[in-house]
Design an enzyme around this catalytic site. Structure first.
Site, PDB file in Angstrom:
ATOM      1  N   ASP A 247      30.955 -31.312  64.562  1.00 30.65           N
ATOM      2  CA  ASP A 247      32.335 -30.877  64.724  1.00 30.65           C
ATOM      3  C   ASP A 247      33.183 -31.229  63.503  1.00 30.65           C
ATOM      4  O   ASP A 247      33.124 -32.350  62.994  1.00 30.65           O
ATOM      5  CB  ASP A 247      32.972 -31.549  65.933  1.00 30.65           C
ATOM      6  CG  ASP A 247      32.208 -31.323  67.233  1.00 30.65           C
ATOM      7  OD1 ASP A 247      30.961 -31.361  67.197  1.00 30.65           O
ATOM      8  OD2 ASP A 247      32.850 -31.132  68.271  1.00 30.65           O
ATOM      9  N   HIS A 249      36.669 -29.717  63.551  1.00 25.79           N
ATOM     10  CA  HIS A 249      37.951 -29.735  64.272  1.00 25.79           C
ATOM     11  C   HIS A 249      39.178 -29.719  63.368  1.00 25.79           C
ATOM     12  O   HIS A 249      40.102 -30.524  63.511  1.00 25.79           O
ATOM     13  CB  HIS A 249      38.017 -30.946  65.205  1.00 25.79           C
ATOM     14  CG  HIS A 249      37.395 -30.698  66.547  1.00 25.79           C
ATOM     15  ND1 HIS A 249      37.805 -29.699  67.395  1.00 25.79           N
ATOM     16  CD2 HIS A 249      36.366 -31.318  67.180  1.00 25.79           C
ATOM     17  CE1 HIS A 249      37.078 -29.711  68.497  1.00 25.79           C
ATOM     18  NE2 HIS A 249      36.194 -30.688  68.382  1.00 25.79           N
ATOM     19  N   ASP A 276      32.717 -26.001  66.754  1.00 28.21           N
ATOM     20  CA  ASP A 276      34.019 -26.666  66.793  1.00 28.21           C
ATOM     21  C   ASP A 276      34.588 -26.842  65.391  1.00 28.21           C
ATOM     22  O   ASP A 276      34.909 -27.951  64.942  1.00 28.21           O
ATOM     23  CB  ASP A 276      33.935 -28.004  67.535  1.00 28.21           C
ATOM     24  CG  ASP A 276      33.898 -27.824  69.049  1.00 28.21           C
ATOM     25  OD1 ASP A 276      33.719 -26.673  69.503  1.00 28.21           O
ATOM     26  OD2 ASP A 276      34.030 -28.817  69.779  1.00 28.21           O
ATOM     27  N   ASP A 279      40.705 -26.260  66.095  1.00 24.82           N
ATOM     28  CA  ASP A 279      41.423 -26.955  67.173  1.00 24.82           C
ATOM     29  C   ASP A 279      41.590 -28.443  66.874  1.00 24.82           C
ATOM     30  O   ASP A 279      40.784 -29.053  66.196  1.00 24.82           O
ATOM     31  CB  ASP A 279      40.743 -26.785  68.528  1.00 24.82           C
ATOM     32  CG  ASP A 279      41.066 -25.451  69.180  1.00 24.82           C
ATOM     33  OD1 ASP A 279      42.096 -24.862  68.831  1.00 24.82           O
ATOM     34  OD2 ASP A 279      40.275 -24.995  70.033  1.00 24.82           O
ATOM     35  N   ARG A 280      42.661 -28.986  67.439  1.00 28.74           N
ATOM     36  CA  ARG A 280      43.062 -30.393  67.308  1.00 28.74           C
ATOM     37  C   ARG A 280      43.554 -30.700  65.899  1.00 28.74           C
ATOM     38  O   ARG A 280      44.715 -30.989  65.713  1.00 28.74           O
ATOM     39  CB  ARG A 280      41.933 -31.334  67.740  1.00 28.74           C
ATOM     40  CG  ARG A 280      41.654 -31.283  69.240  1.00 28.74           C
ATOM     41  CD  ARG A 280      40.819 -32.470  69.683  1.00 28.74           C
ATOM     42  NE  ARG A 280      40.606 -32.473  71.119  1.00 28.74           N
ATOM     43  CZ  ARG A 280      41.405 -33.053  72.004  1.00 28.74           C
ATOM     44  NH1 ARG A 280      42.500 -33.655  71.592  1.00 28.74           N
ATOM     45  NH2 ARG A 280      41.135 -33.029  73.291  1.00 28.74           N
ATOM     46  N   ASN A 308      32.194 -24.867  71.781  1.00 29.95           N
ATOM     47  CA  ASN A 308      33.012 -24.539  72.948  1.00 29.95           C
ATOM     48  C   ASN A 308      34.471 -24.292  72.569  1.00 29.95           C
ATOM     49  O   ASN A 308      35.222 -23.664  73.333  1.00 29.95           O
ATOM     50  CB  ASN A 308      32.924 -25.656  73.994  1.00 29.95           C
ATOM     51  CG  ASN A 308      33.492 -26.971  73.520  1.00 29.95           C
ATOM     52  OD1 ASN A 308      33.062 -27.516  72.510  1.00 29.95           O
ATOM     53  ND2 ASN A 308      34.467 -27.496  74.237  1.00 29.95           N
ATOM     54  N   HIS A 309      34.902 -24.765  71.392  1.00 28.48           N
ATOM     55  CA  HIS A 309      36.288 -24.536  70.968  1.00 28.48           C
ATOM     56  C   HIS A 309      36.466 -23.204  70.245  1.00 28.48           C
ATOM     57  O   HIS A 309      37.594 -22.862  69.873  1.00 28.48           O
ATOM     58  CB  HIS A 309      36.785 -25.682  70.093  1.00 28.48           C
ATOM     59  CG  HIS A 309      37.316 -26.825  70.894  1.00 28.48           C
ATOM     60  ND1 HIS A 309      38.642 -26.985  71.199  1.00 28.48           N
ATOM     61  CD2 HIS A 309      36.675 -27.856  71.502  1.00 28.48           C
ATOM     62  CE1 HIS A 309      38.809 -28.068  71.938  1.00 28.48           C
ATOM     63  NE2 HIS A 309      37.625 -28.615  72.128  1.00 28.48           N
ATOM     64  N   HIS A 357      25.426 -26.487  69.846  1.00 26.34           N
ATOM     65  CA  HIS A 357      26.618 -27.329  69.892  1.00 26.34           C
ATOM     66  C   HIS A 357      26.595 -28.326  71.038  1.00 26.34           C
ATOM     67  O   HIS A 357      26.856 -29.526  70.849  1.00 26.34           O
ATOM     68  CB  HIS A 357      27.878 -26.470  69.993  1.00 26.34           C
ATOM     69  CG  HIS A 357      29.134 -27.288  70.030  1.00 26.34           C
ATOM     70  ND1 HIS A 357      29.614 -27.947  68.927  1.00 26.34           N
ATOM     71  CD2 HIS A 357      29.989 -27.595  71.048  1.00 26.34           C
ATOM     72  CE1 HIS A 357      30.712 -28.620  69.247  1.00 26.34           C
ATOM     73  NE2 HIS A 357      30.958 -28.422  70.532  1.00 26.34           N
ATOM     74  N   ARG A 405      32.600 -33.206  81.943  1.00 30.11           N
ATOM     75  CA  ARG A 405      33.627 -32.307  81.413  1.00 30.11           C
ATOM     76  C   ARG A 405      34.084 -31.276  82.442  1.00 30.11           C
ATOM     77  O   ARG A 405      35.081 -30.594  82.236  1.00 30.11           O
ATOM     78  CB  ARG A 405      33.102 -31.573  80.187  1.00 30.11           C
ATOM     79  CG  ARG A 405      32.684 -32.482  79.048  1.00 30.11           C
ATOM     80  CD  ARG A 405      32.097 -31.689  77.909  1.00 30.11           C
ATOM     81  NE  ARG A 405      31.523 -32.523  76.869  1.00 30.11           N
ATOM     82  CZ  ARG A 405      32.174 -32.978  75.811  1.00 30.11           C
ATOM     83  NH1 ARG A 405      33.446 -32.679  75.649  1.00 30.11           N
ATOM     84  NH2 ARG A 405      31.576 -33.724  74.907  1.00 30.11           N
ATOM     85  N   HIS A 432      29.398 -32.047  69.635  1.00 28.16           N
ATOM     86  CA  HIS A 432      30.196 -31.969  70.870  1.00 28.16           C
ATOM     87  C   HIS A 432      30.805 -33.284  71.343  1.00 28.16           C
ATOM     88  O   HIS A 432      31.692 -33.267  72.183  1.00 28.16           O
ATOM     89  CB  HIS A 432      29.305 -31.375  71.965  1.00 28.16           C
ATOM     90  CG  HIS A 432      29.995 -30.860  73.190  1.00 28.16           C
ATOM     91  ND1 HIS A 432      31.198 -30.180  73.163  1.00 28.16           N
ATOM     92  CD2 HIS A 432      29.631 -30.902  74.495  1.00 28.16           C
ATOM     93  CE1 HIS A 432      31.523 -29.828  74.394  1.00 28.16           C
ATOM     94  NE2 HIS A 432      30.596 -30.256  75.215  1.00 28.16           N
TER      95      HIS A 432
END
Length: 502
Positions: A247, A249, A276, A279-280, A308-309, A357, A405, A432
């Site tokens: 990730d 991110h 990923d 995001d964030r 997943n993002h 992922h 999750r 992840h």
């Protein structure tokens, strides 16, 4: 409500009603001890040590399982560690104990939003508004969530009646490049080494790529990804190095640091980024446009797996949607969605290492060929192979279990061993999850996690890591690194206003 019954030993048969009698059955000493443990948990939470906070909230609950705020507090900590399934359970448990515990409605709404279940979240906001009709904050959150529900319904209606791609609506020929633009430019509509070098430098200096070139990159990336299988096979020659990153991110300056430590991607220095990308972190646009440019420059030596993002719901909540709209246009958001839908879900290196992922499956019979056949051009479903590739996590105990999750599964060492045996593989690499060292080795060395965003969200204090292998023996080598400074733009700067609940 039914009256609460107690057994002769003081245990409760009915926790739907008030927990008053059960609480009274506990000694004053036990209740005081539980509160002291809870106070320790609160201190860890305030210091952003969420896993420690969860441990102490759990101890408090074990001492006094009838206290709704204990579950509510642990739910909040689970939200911070992205264990949305556990957060949902705790919030519901708190409400079973005390229907008037307002914070639990917020916690449950937050968990449902994180899982993309906005209609369920709206019901909880509605419950708060009914109890506190004059609470401006509660009303604002209800209105914001209602707006998202209406928007999603509208988007669904549009998508069912209008299947035309954003690409077909763009008029790039007449998109003007202003005279004062002095940033990188595609050469004959192609990404070159010069373009990538200038692009990374432009982004490093907090400047923008012209929207016309950004659109062209996205269009070309979509076209390339759409021709790939859902699972891509990679051949790494015997004496060649290959790098796998987890990730990112939106932490662009840490991405640059990876290239500083390990060299820029090239035909002689191939990479795989394992989902990923966005995001964030608040430099997600810079990350994804850089990675897509590298993909176009080195299509056979630079690989990307979907995370997943890379989905609409995550992007709406965690900042990428807002960032693209701020830096470019809402139309570009839609085009990013089209690109994300086509990114492969998994890779297989030298027929011996599967990289995805999230993780493995509830069905023990899944093969690599089953993955290859998955129709990925869609938003992630709530179950099945695609969902589990993006969302699952390993666990220590054997078997499978519902995911912490709330989506995907947790899978044990026996599940990993079976999957490797069925598919004649040596081990799997996945991402992840935040790890203190940036990586973690589980399941007798057969399940490796790599996470490449150090000091995740500027709070987690973890290291990032990447993995390098040689084509000959495929033995993983791990490189950990600290976060580097970045411009004063906080993570989640573009996130939904509802994210304050988290």
């Amino acid at each position: 409500m039914a009256a609460l019954e107690q057994n002769s030993d003081g245990s409760c048969n009915d926790l739907v009603n008030s927990n008053k009698n059960c609480t009274n059955s506990l000694s004053e000493e036990i209740r005081k001890q539980a509160d002291e443990v809870k106070d320790k948990a609160n201190t860890y939470f305030k210091n952003e040590q969420y896993n420690e906070a969860i441990n102490f909230y759990t101890q408090a609950i074990e001492l006094n399982p009838y206290n709704a705020p204990y579950y509510g507090n642990r739910s909040f900590a689970y939200l911070r560690t992205e264990c949305f399934g556990y957060a949902l359970e705790d919030a519901s448990k708190a409400l079973d104990l005390d229907r008037n515990y307002i914070k639990a409605y917020y916690r449950r709404a937050s968990a449902n939003m994180a899982l993309g279940k906005f209609k369920l979240a709206l019901k909880d906001f509605e419950a708060v508004v009914k109890v506190k009709p004059n609470d401006k904050d509660a009303r604002a959150k209800y209105n914001e969530c209602a707006k998202i529900v209406r928007m999603m319904a509208f988007q669904k209606a549009i998508s069912s009646s209008d299947s035309e791609s954003v690409v077909e609506k763009l008029d790039l020929e007449n998109m003007v490049i202003e005279d004062d633009y002095n940033g990188p430019a595609l050469e004959n509509n192609k990404v070159t080494e010069k373009f990538v070098t200038e692009l990374l430098d432009t982004f490093k200096n907090q400047k923008k790529l012209h929207r016309k070139f950004a659109y062209q990159i996205l269009i070309q990336a979509k076209e390339y990804f759409s021709k790939q299988l859902t699972l891509v096979d990679i051949d790494v020659p015997k004496d060649s190095k290959f790098t796998i990153c987890g990730d990112i991110h939106g932490q662009f300056y840490d991405l640059l640091n990876i290239f500083e430590l390990n060299g820029l991607p090239s035909k002689d220095n191939p990479y795989l980024f394992n989902g990923d990308f966005v995001d964030r972190g608040s430099f997600s646009v810079e990350c994804i446009l850089s990675l897509l440019s590298l993909k176009l420059l080195y299509p056979q030596h630079f690989y990307m797996s979907r995370g997943n993002h890379e989905s609409i719901t995550m992007n709406q909540m965690y900042g990428f949607d807002g960032e693209v709209k701020s830096k470019y246009t809402s139309q570009m958001c839609d085009l990013f969605t089209e690109v994300f839908n086509w990114i492969p879900l998994a890779h297989c290196i030298n027929k011996k290492i599967m990289v995805c992922h999230g993780g493995l499956f509830s069905d023990p019979a899944v093969t690599l060929d089953d993955i290859r056949k998955v129709d990925r051009n869609r938003q992630p479903p709530e179950s099945g192979i695609m969902c589990e590739l993006l969302w699952s996590d390993p666990q220590i105990v054997p078997g499978t279990a519902p995911s912490k999750r709330g989506v995907g599964v947790q899978f044990g060492p026996d599940v990993t061993e079976n999957f490797l045996k069925v598919n004649n593989l040596d081990y799997i690499i996945r991402s992840h999850e935040v790890k203190d060292a940036g990586y973690e080795i589980m399941h007798n060395g057969k399940c490796i996690t790599v996470f490449s965003a150090p000091n995740y969200c500027d709070t987690m204090k973890n290291k990032g890591a990447f993995i390098t292998i040689k084509g000959g023996d495929l033995t993983p080598k791990y490189t950990s690194y600290e976060a580097v400074p970045h411009p004063n733009v906080k993570p989640m700067a573009y996130a939904s206003s509802l994210f304050g609940l988290f």
